[in-house]
Design a protein around this motif. Structure first.
Motif, PDB file in Angstrom:
ATOM      1  N   LEU A   8       0.828  -1.198   0.000  1.00  0.00           N
ATOM      2  CA  LEU A   8       0.000   0.000   0.000  1.00  0.00           C
ATOM      3  C   LEU A   8       0.868   1.257   0.000  1.00  0.00           C
ATOM      4  CD1 LEU A   8      -3.070   0.265   0.029  1.00  0.00           C
ATOM      5  CD2 LEU A   8      -2.922   0.798   2.464  1.00  0.00           C
ATOM      6  N   ILE A   9       1.942   1.214   0.810  1.00  0.00           N
ATOM      7  CA  ILE A   9       2.829   2.376   0.864  1.00  0.00           C
ATOM      8  C   ILE A   9       3.511   2.587  -0.484  1.00  0.00           C
ATOM      9  CG2 ILE A   9       4.796   3.407   2.048  1.00  0.00           C
ATOM     10  CD1 ILE A   9       4.146   1.656   4.451  1.00  0.00           C
ATOM     11  N   LEU A  10       3.927   1.473  -1.106  1.00  0.00           N
ATOM     12  CA  LEU A  10       4.526   1.582  -2.438  1.00  0.00           C
ATOM     13  C   LEU A  10       3.553   2.208  -3.418  1.00  0.00           C
ATOM     14  CD1 LEU A  10       6.453  -1.760  -2.893  1.00  0.00           C
ATOM     15  CD2 LEU A  10       7.398   0.520  -2.706  1.00  0.00           C
ATOM     16  N   PHE A  11       2.292   1.802  -3.291  1.00  0.00           N
ATOM     17  CA  PHE A  11       1.258   2.377  -4.157  1.00  0.00           C
ATOM     18  C   PHE A  11       1.191   3.887  -3.933  1.00  0.00           C
ATOM     19  CE2 PHE A  11      -3.135   3.716  -4.813  1.00  0.00           C
ATOM     20  CZ  PHE A  11      -3.242   3.417  -6.157  1.00  0.00           C
TER      21      PHE A  11
ATOM     22  N   ASP B  16       7.651 -11.889  -6.141  1.00  0.00           N
ATOM     23  CA  ASP B  16       7.473 -11.488  -4.739  1.00  0.00           C
ATOM     24  C   ASP B  16       7.354  -9.980  -4.561  1.00  0.00           C
ATOM     25  OD1 ASP B  16       9.984 -11.019  -5.524  1.00  0.00           O
ATOM     26  OD2 ASP B  16      10.964 -11.607  -3.669  1.00  0.00           O
ATOM     27  N   PHE B  17       7.335  -9.562  -3.312  1.00  0.00           N
ATOM     28  CA  PHE B  17       7.183  -8.152  -2.967  1.00  0.00           C
ATOM     29  C   PHE B  17       8.293  -7.304  -3.567  1.00  0.00           C
ATOM     30  CE2 PHE B  17       8.676  -4.933   0.061  1.00  0.00           C
ATOM     31  CZ  PHE B  17       7.654  -4.021  -0.103  1.00  0.00           C
ATOM     32  N   ARG B  18       9.508  -7.889  -3.591  1.00  0.00           N
ATOM     33  CA  ARG B  18      10.632  -7.102  -4.089  1.00  0.00           C
ATOM     34  C   ARG B  18      10.450  -6.699  -5.551  1.00  0.00           C
ATOM     35  NH1 ARG B  18      16.622  -8.599  -2.780  1.00  0.00           N
ATOM     36  NH2 ARG B  18      16.079 -10.536  -3.804  1.00  0.00           N
ATOM     37  N   ALA B  19       9.771  -7.580  -6.317  1.00  0.00           N
ATOM     38  CA  ALA B  19       9.535  -7.248  -7.724  1.00  0.00           C
ATOM     39  C   ALA B  19       8.743  -5.950  -7.828  1.00  0.00           C
ATOM     40  CB  ALA B  19       8.790  -8.388  -8.406  1.00  0.00           C
ATOM     41  N   VAL B  20       7.711  -5.803  -6.975  1.00  0.00           N
ATOM     42  CA  VAL B  20       6.910  -4.575  -6.978  1.00  0.00           C
ATOM     43  C   VAL B  20       7.797  -3.386  -6.596  1.00  0.00           C
ATOM     44  CG1 VAL B  20       4.846  -3.449  -6.091  1.00  0.00           C
ATOM     45  CG2 VAL B  20       4.948  -5.946  -6.221  1.00  0.00           C
ATOM     46  N   ALA B  21       8.578  -3.574  -5.526  1.00  0.00           N
ATOM     47  CA  ALA B  21       9.394  -2.471  -5.026  1.00  0.00           C
ATOM     48  C   ALA B  21      10.390  -1.998  -6.074  1.00  0.00           C
ATOM     49  CB  ALA B  21      10.133  -2.908  -3.755  1.00  0.00           C
ATOM     50  N   ILE B  22      11.056  -2.965  -6.739  1.00  0.00           N
ATOM     51  CA  ILE B  22      12.057  -2.580  -7.737  1.00  0.00           C
ATOM     52  C   ILE B  22      11.393  -1.884  -8.918  1.00  0.00           C
ATOM     53  CG2 ILE B  22      13.819  -3.472  -9.317  1.00  0.00           C
ATOM     54  CD1 ILE B  22      14.580  -3.562  -6.378  1.00  0.00           C
ATOM     55  N   THR B  23      10.212  -2.401  -9.314  1.00  0.00           N
ATOM     56  CA  THR B  23       9.495  -1.763 -10.419  1.00  0.00           C
ATOM     57  C   THR B  23       9.169  -0.314 -10.074  1.00  0.00           C
ATOM     58  OG1 THR B  23       8.484  -3.888 -10.864  1.00  0.00           O
ATOM     59  CG2 THR B  23       7.519  -1.996 -11.955  1.00  0.00           C
ATOM     60  N   VAL B  24       8.617  -0.104  -8.862  1.00  0.00           N
ATOM     61  CA  VAL B  24       8.263   1.260  -8.458  1.00  0.00           C
ATOM     62  C   VAL B  24       9.511   2.146  -8.441  1.00  0.00           C
ATOM     63  CG1 VAL B  24       7.436   2.670  -6.541  1.00  0.00           C
ATOM     64  CG2 VAL B  24       6.227   0.588  -7.167  1.00  0.00           C
TER      65      VAL B  24
ATOM     66  N   PHE C 228      12.070  -4.148 -17.033  1.00  0.00           N
ATOM     67  CA  PHE C 228      13.433  -4.023 -16.551  1.00  0.00           C
ATOM     68  C   PHE C 228      13.667  -4.873 -15.312  1.00  0.00           C
ATOM     69  CE2 PHE C 228      17.265  -1.482 -16.417  1.00  0.00           C
ATOM     70  CZ  PHE C 228      17.388  -1.163 -17.751  1.00  0.00           C
ATOM     71  N   SER C 229      12.723  -4.773 -14.372  1.00  0.00           N
ATOM     72  CA  SER C 229      12.933  -5.524 -13.128  1.00  0.00           C
ATOM     73  C   SER C 229      12.861  -7.028 -13.406  1.00  0.00           C
ATOM     74  CB  SER C 229      11.903  -5.111 -12.076  1.00  0.00           C
ATOM     75  OG  SER C 229      10.627  -5.530 -12.452  1.00  0.00           O
ATOM     76  N   ARG C 230      12.077  -7.416 -14.437  1.00  0.00           N
ATOM     77  CA  ARG C 230      12.023  -8.838 -14.769  1.00  0.00           C
ATOM     78  C   ARG C 230      13.352  -9.321 -15.348  1.00  0.00           C
ATOM     79  NH1 ARG C 230       6.896  -9.951 -18.070  1.00  0.00           N
ATOM     80  NH2 ARG C 230       5.833  -9.280 -16.190  1.00  0.00           N
ATOM     81  N   THR C 231      14.005  -8.483 -16.179  1.00  0.00           N
ATOM     82  CA  THR C 231      15.310  -8.898 -16.718  1.00  0.00           C
ATOM     83  C   THR C 231      16.344  -9.056 -15.617  1.00  0.00           C
ATOM     84  OG1 THR C 231      15.349  -6.612 -17.433  1.00  0.00           O
ATOM     85  CG2 THR C 231      15.622  -8.250 -19.137  1.00  0.00           C
ATOM     86  N   LEU C 232      16.174  -8.285 -14.538  1.00  0.00           N
ATOM     87  CA  LEU C 232      17.135  -8.416 -13.443  1.00  0.00           C
ATOM     88  C   LEU C 232      16.831  -9.634 -12.588  1.00  0.00           C
ATOM     89  CD1 LEU C 232      17.669  -4.766 -12.226  1.00  0.00           C
ATOM     90  CD2 LEU C 232      19.313  -6.251 -13.332  1.00  0.00           C
TER      91      LEU C 232
END
Lengths: 485, 210
Positions: free
Chosen positions: B4-7, B116-124, B107-111
């Motif tokens: 939610l905070i990331l959002f 998981d949660f980190r995927a969202v965080a890195i994307t943001v 981009f985050s998928r190539t890395l």
């Protein structure tokens, strides 16, 4: 121990600059301080060559031969700039362009600028290295906008914005490097000594992505095309002694950062990828600077574009990557720093006498400023790679290396670019130095400190060829000392 | 909760993209920094590191309180009209921002982050960096370029703290101080531009060519 002197003296001088009221006294003190720094850096290089790496403060400061070499380059230019500043600032005060108190601010900023540049090769932590490079931008932005004219404020703004954005991408790359290291080693570290040691086991894909960010980021600061757009503005608007520092060594500190990351990348993901990127940007820089040098009308912008050209040559040297090319590129860093500082000093003296930058209106320099004129003439030949001078030696090393590694197209492009720039430089400088004297110009006195600065810089410009005979080692040894692989 | 905070962070970023006036831009920047503070605090509570509490406090003081305040002050002092001078109108800007967000996901998928949660965080984090860069090139006022830079820096911070579990404390402090100094210096230069040129339209700074 030497490194403490090297980092401490500029800080002490920066404080002293604000306290000491008498310009003359402080000017002398400044020169003496940088002479001490120069001696310390020579001893430091000697120590790293003879007895290996130097570590201090629990590995926070960590120097190998490459770091010590860059510190030497910085201190050579810094010493000559300290010398040249004495006469230049006195002249500016006499003309009423600067007030006494502003001159003190100049000396304080100059010392902080030098200090932040000395920190870059000295630290082990890649995050602190980033901070130091960003600090160089922030401090020198004031020195670019020092005269507060419309042009200089515009140049300073472009400089600070473009370089800050660039460098943010470099931070992104740095974090990715640290991530790749923590994945493979299981511990967190930002020290290049640790990361380079564990580079072979790191994930090649992440390293490749990360290096792109680093190259774009620090490449902006190094003036590699196409991220070079801030460079001609900043170099042409800065105060003349600072132009020399910007062009001579600021660009090289960014190259140092690229090399540090490049060494990790080469160990982790192979040489070909690094080589292709460096060659691409190097050739692009050479091509773009060729075009702009030909049509240039402004003296200091001409020299700025020539810096882009030389950074391109250095990038090509490291991109070719054989020991001969690496030694050539490393020596080219020192040679270019010395020659380009000399040329910017010359340009500074010419501009302050003629009061304009445009090359079409500057004529007959050799009869107005005989000593500066002769030095600029010699410097012009040295800068374009004419035989007896050091730049010829380092450039020919890179070209030979390109031929022997089979990249004929690259060597051809390099030769073509160099000959175009040679022609353009002789054309521009020939007219400026020997043309008919404009009305109302008479011979001017030249300050002694500037003459000493010219002569001091002229030593490394000439010395490389003869020195090669006395060093009983070959270029492979130099390359291996600088890059331990 | 953390999602939610990331959002919140990404929503504040979109608010900046559609902002047309200086106060709205600064307010959205403050929201974004506040969410950044919250997510650091959440991480500190979860992991129980004392260092992380300090970092969170630093963000609160520097980015939520000091920087927006300083920006308001500069905006009031130079007293020019408040329009940001959009080179790209706000609807199109929003579409571009969405496209940049999608690129960040790729981009985050190539890395190697998939679910998981980190995927969202890195994307943001990537999205905030790219949108910050977009803000810098598509707005005319010198002021907005400073904001864009700060947005990029927020993105980098998020990136650093979720990719490798935070950088060493010393580096974190050094980088924060650097941000502080750069804001002050850029503020000074905005002043100077305003004084020398009597405007802060960056696209009218075109005396140096070739």
């Amino acid at each position: 121990m030497g490194i403490v002197v090297i980092l401490g003296i500029p800080v002490a001088l920066a404080a002293a600059a604000l306290l000491i009221k008498r310009q003359r006294v402080f000017g002398m003190l400044n020169c003496a301080g940088y002479l001490a720094v120069l001696c310390a850096s020579i001893l430091l290089l000697r120590q790293t060559v003879l007895s290996g790496n130097v570590a201090l403060l629990g590995n926070f400061i960590y120097l190998d031969v490459l770091s010590a070499f860059f510190i030497l380059v910085i201190s050579v230019v810094a010493f000559s700039v300290a010398l040249y500043s004495v006469g230049y600032i006195r002249h500016d005060i006499a003309e009423g362009k600067l007030s006494e108190s502003k001159a003190r601010v100049y000396y304080a900023l100059f010392n902080l600028f030098c200090c932040s540049m000395f920190v870059v090769p000295a630290v082990n932590n890649l995050g602190i290295l980033w901070v130091a490079i960003e600090m160089t931008t922030l401090v020198s932005a004031f020195l670019v906008g020092f005269y507060n004219s419309k042009e200089s404020v515009e140049a300073a703004w472009k400089y600070i914005i473009i370089c800050s954005v660039g460098i943010i991408f470099a931070l992104l790359g740095t974090i990715l490097f640290a991530y790749a290291f923590s994945l493979s080693a299981g511990v967190k570290s930002l020290n290049w000594s640790a990361i380079t040691a564990g580079a072979a086991r790191m994930d090649a894909t992440i390293l490749k992505v990360a290096f792109i960010f680093v190259l774009v980021g620090y490449g902006t600061k190094a003036g590699l095309a196409p991220m070079h757009t801030w460079l001609p503005d900043a170099h042409s608007q800065a105060i003349a002694p600072i132009s020399a520092l910007l062009s001579g060594v600021l660009l090289k500190t960014a190259i140092y950062a690229i090399l540090r990351f490049g060494m990790i990348l080469i160990k982790g993901a192979g040489f070909a990828y690094f080589s292709h990127l460096m060659l691409l940007l190097g050739v692009l820089s050479l091509a773009i600077s060729c075009g702009f040098v030909l049509v240039q009308k402004d003296l200091k912008r001409l020299l700025a574009y020539s810096s882009i050209e030389h950074v391109g040559i250095i990038a090509i040297g490291f991109g070719v990557g054989s020991p001969l090319a690496i030694a050539g590129a490393a020596l080219h860093i020192l040679n270019h720093a010395a020659v380009k500082s000399m040329m910017f000093f010359g340009a500074g003296s010419i501009v302050s006498v003629y009061k304009r930058h445009s090359m079409n209106t500057i004529r007959g320099v050799i009869s107005v400023l005989p000593f500066t004129g002769i030095m600029v003439l010699l410097g012009c030949f040295a800068l374009t790679g004419f035989p007896p001078f050091s730049l010829f030696v380092s450039e020919i090393m890179i070209i030979i290396a390109a031929f022997t590694s089979g990249s004929y197209l690259l060597a051809g492009a390099l030769l073509a670019g160099l000959s175009i720039i040679f022609g353009a430089f002789i054309f521009h400088f020939g007219k400026m130095l020997f043309g008919n004297l404009p009305k109302g110009m008479a011979r001017r006195a030249e300050p002694l400190s500037a003459k000493i600065a010219f002569l001091f810089l002229f030593v490394p410009v000439c010395a490389l060829g003869p020195v090669m005979f006395f060093i009983k080692k070959d270029v492979v040894w130099i390359a291996r000392m600088l890059f331990q692989h | 909760m953390r999602e939610l905070i990331l959002f919140g962070i990404i929503a504040a970023t979109y608010l900046m993209v559609i902002a047309k006036r200086v106060p709205a831009l600064i307010r959205s920047f403050r929201y974004q920094s506040f969410f950044l503070f919250l997510i650091t605090l959440a991480a500190a509570i979860e992991e129980g590191h004392a260092d992380l509490y300090w970092v969170a406090l630093l963000i609160l003081i520097l980015k939520v309180l000091f920087v927006p305040y300083a920006m308001y002050r500069i905006a009031r002092r130079i007293n020019v009209d408040e329009n940001l001078g959009l080179l790209v109108n706000s609807q199109l800007s929003l579409l571009i921002a969405l496209a940049l967000t999608y690129c960040s996901r790729i981009f985050s998928r190539t890395l190697g982050f998939h679910q998981d949660f980190r995927a969202v965080a890195i994307t943001v984090a990537f999205a905030v960096v790219f949108i910050g860069a977009f803000l810098m090139v598509s707005r005319m006022k010198a002021f907005t370029q400073v904001t864009g830079l700060l947005v990029m820096e927020n993105g980098i911070f998020l990136f650093g703290s979720f990719l490798s579990g935070g950088m060493p404390f010393l580096v974190e402090i050094a980088i924060s101080l650097d941000v502080l100094i750069s804001v002050i210096i850029m503020g000074l230069f905005v002043y100077r531009i305003n004084k020398v040129f009597t405007h802060i339209d960056v696209n009218k700074l075109s005396r140096l060519r070739g």
